[in-house]
Design a protein around this motif. Structure first.
Motif, PDB file in Angstrom:
ATOM      1  N   SER A 180       0.861  -1.182   0.000  1.00 55.39           N
ATOM      2  CA  SER A 180       0.000   0.000   0.000  1.00 55.39           C
ATOM      3  C   SER A 180       0.895   1.229   0.000  1.00 55.39           C
ATOM      4  O   SER A 180       2.101   1.120   0.239  1.00 55.39           O
ATOM      5  N   GLY A 181       0.297   2.379  -0.258  1.00 60.29           N
ATOM      6  CA  GLY A 181       1.061   3.627  -0.177  1.00 60.29           C
ATOM      7  C   GLY A 181       1.608   3.827   1.223  1.00 60.29           C
ATOM      8  O   GLY A 181       2.757   4.244   1.412  1.00 60.29           O
ATOM      9  N   MET A 182       0.800   3.492   2.234  1.00 67.26           N
ATOM     10  CA  MET A 182       1.249   3.691   3.613  1.00 67.26           C
ATOM     11  C   MET A 182       2.390   2.750   3.974  1.00 67.26           C
ATOM     12  O   MET A 182       3.300   3.132   4.725  1.00 67.26           O
ATOM     13  N   PHE A 237      -1.288  13.595   4.268  1.00 71.28           N
ATOM     14  CA  PHE A 237      -2.309  12.556   4.210  1.00 71.28           C
ATOM     15  C   PHE A 237      -2.584  12.043   5.637  1.00 71.28           C
ATOM     16  O   PHE A 237      -1.652  11.910   6.440  1.00 71.28           O
ATOM     17  N   ASP A 263       6.004  13.036  -1.152  1.00 71.32           N
ATOM     18  CA  ASP A 263       4.847  12.222  -1.524  1.00 71.32           C
ATOM     19  C   ASP A 263       4.272  12.860  -2.792  1.00 71.32           C
ATOM     20  O   ASP A 263       3.675  13.931  -2.749  1.00 71.32           O
ATOM     21  N   SER A 286       1.248   6.475  -3.540  1.00 73.19           N
ATOM     22  CA  SER A 286       0.189   5.505  -3.366  1.00 73.19           C
ATOM     23  C   SER A 286      -0.193   5.112  -4.789  1.00 73.19           C
ATOM     24  O   SER A 286      -0.771   5.915  -5.522  1.00 73.19           O
ATOM     25  N   THR A 315      -2.363   3.145  -5.549  1.00 73.46           N
ATOM     26  CA  THR A 315      -3.816   2.998  -5.492  1.00 73.46           C
ATOM     27  C   THR A 315      -4.542   4.091  -6.276  1.00 73.46           C
ATOM     28  O   THR A 315      -5.648   3.875  -6.758  1.00 73.46           O
ATOM     29  N   LYS A 316      -3.932   5.258  -6.357  1.00 73.95           N
ATOM     30  CA  LYS A 316      -4.607   6.427  -6.915  1.00 73.95           C
ATOM     31  C   LYS A 316      -4.417   6.474  -8.434  1.00 73.95           C
ATOM     32  O   LYS A 316      -4.860   5.586  -9.112  1.00 73.95           O
TER      33      LYS A 316
END
Ligand SMILES: *Cc1c(COP(=O)(O)O)cnc(C)c1O
Length: 389
Positions: free
Chosen positions: A84-86, A110, A182, A204, A206-207
């Protein structure tokens, strides 16, 4: 690395060499481990005397292709793909820092990055200070003898505040800080922090990298030397990206420039519409002339990106009823999807902050974030228009 070819070409032509099947599109390597020809081959692989894959927690052809491509697009030399980004942001900070170290971070971060800095790292004796993005001159006084990392997010989520990447690069250099950005909102197509001196860029995936709302992932890229410690950390603690997700993300990158151009076209069009609307107090979009940092946005971002914010007249309740009136667009907390998404940060993503904290990062009660998708611009504007009425 990226010198000879264009961004679009690198995004498509960075590929794992094909197998003896001569496949055109990179296949999925769903395998947890790889085999050795002999005991001597195994020994040499473990001694890092030879290149190749051992175990998919360390490396895999799909994750390698995704990482190599991201490195080319960001102008980096090495990287790590994470679940994940995190996981990527945590691996960066935990991989580079030790007890007693200090982080200087931009205040508009974030939500989960804020939690890592304020709730998790302090348990291991790593402290942080927030720097106000609109007062870079004050940063000097926030530096301590143990400050090791400068961690920035630009444009910020959801406020779309910008930080001057070139100025921050000089600041980081003069204080010998590891400069981490980021770059999730811009993507390397619109902004390349490494060109301004960043040591590490986090994403991330994900985006906008996936861009189709299908999978969670992260990627960190930087110089070989800085990435070494993060690679070691990730290899042994195991936040690795699955080969399946890496395969998806690498395919998605092939269309990143085309998608980002359309996100920007649609977002620019929506920002223009909102800027002229009587029920809107202000609109914020990096390449819209009303953005307080419009000149900076023009300098460091190729285009304005896919996210628009605006403040609805009437505050918290009016913002919630706007969300309820939306018919076509999605009520969701994600961004960077083909589908346009509307979010009311004060009641959802940023509801855990205090009123003061929200104010400090520009999240007013009436603020709405729209992550503009790839539907026809007329249909996006029409839905927003009827909901504003
Ligand atoms: C979503 C997001 C993250 C976290 O990424 P995940 O993939 O959800 O773990 C980090 N930074 C920014 C700016 C984001 O928008």
């Amino acid at each position: 690395m990226c010198k000879n070819k264009h961004f679009e070409t690198d995004a498509i032509r960075t590929q794992t060499p094909s197998s003896d099947q001569r496949e055109h599109s990179t296949p999925l390597y769903m395998t947890s481990s790889f085999t050795f020809e002999s005991a001597e081959h195994a020994r040499a692989m473990f001694a890092s005397e030879m290149e190749g894959n051992i175990y998919s927690r360390y490396s895999n052809p799909n994750t390698d292709e995704f990482i190599t491509k991201m490195c080319r697009l960001e102008g980096a030399k090495a990287g790590v793909a994470t679940a994940s980004g995190m996981a990527g942001i945590f691996s960066t900070l935990a991989g580079l820092l030790s007890q007693g170290d200090h982080i200087l971070a931009s205040r508009s971060l974030f939500g989960s990055s804020h939690q890592i800095l304020s709730q998790i790292l302090p348990r291991w004796g790593i402290s942080f200070t927030y720097a106000d993005t609109d007062k870079p001159k004050s940063w000097e006084s926030l530096i301590r003898s143990n400050t090791k990392i400068l961690f920035l997010e630009t444009p910020s989520n959801p406020g779309l505040d910008l930080i001057d990447l070139e100025w921050a690069g000089m600041f980081a250099k003069s204080h010998n800080l590891i400069y981490v950005v980021d770059n999730c909102f811009a993507t390397p197509y619109l902004q390349r922090p490494i060109e301004y001196g960043a040591d590490i860029v986090t994403h991330s995936a994900t985006k906008f990298i996936d861009g189709q709302g299908r999978a969670i992932g992260g990627v960190i890229v930087g110089s070989e030397k800085t990435m070494e410690q993060i690679q070691f950390f990730a290899r042994h603690t195991g936040p690795s990206m699955s080969p399946f997700n890496a395969w998806l993300f690498s395919k998605s990158l092939e269309t990143l420039p085309v998608r980002m151009d359309r996100h920007c076209d649609n977002a620019g069009r929506l920002a223009e519409f909102l800027g002229d609307h009587s029920n809107v107090n202000f609109v914020k979009y990096p390449h819209h002339k009303d953005h307080p940092q419009y000149e900076l946005a023009k300098k460091q971002m190729k285009r304005g990106g896919g996210v628009v914010c605006f403040e609805i007249a009437g505050g918290f309740e009016k913002a919630k009823s706007f969300i309820d009136r939306i018919e076509l667009l999605s009520r969701s907390a994600n961004l960077g999807d083909t589908r346009t998404i509307v979010t009311h940060p004060a009641s959802t993503t940023h509801s855990k902050l205090t009123g003061e904290e929200r104010k400090a990062v520009g999240i007013t009660p009436g603020l709405i974030r729209i992550a503009v998708g790839l539907e026809h611009a007329d249909d996006i504007v029409k839905d927003v228009e009827q909901a504003l009425r």
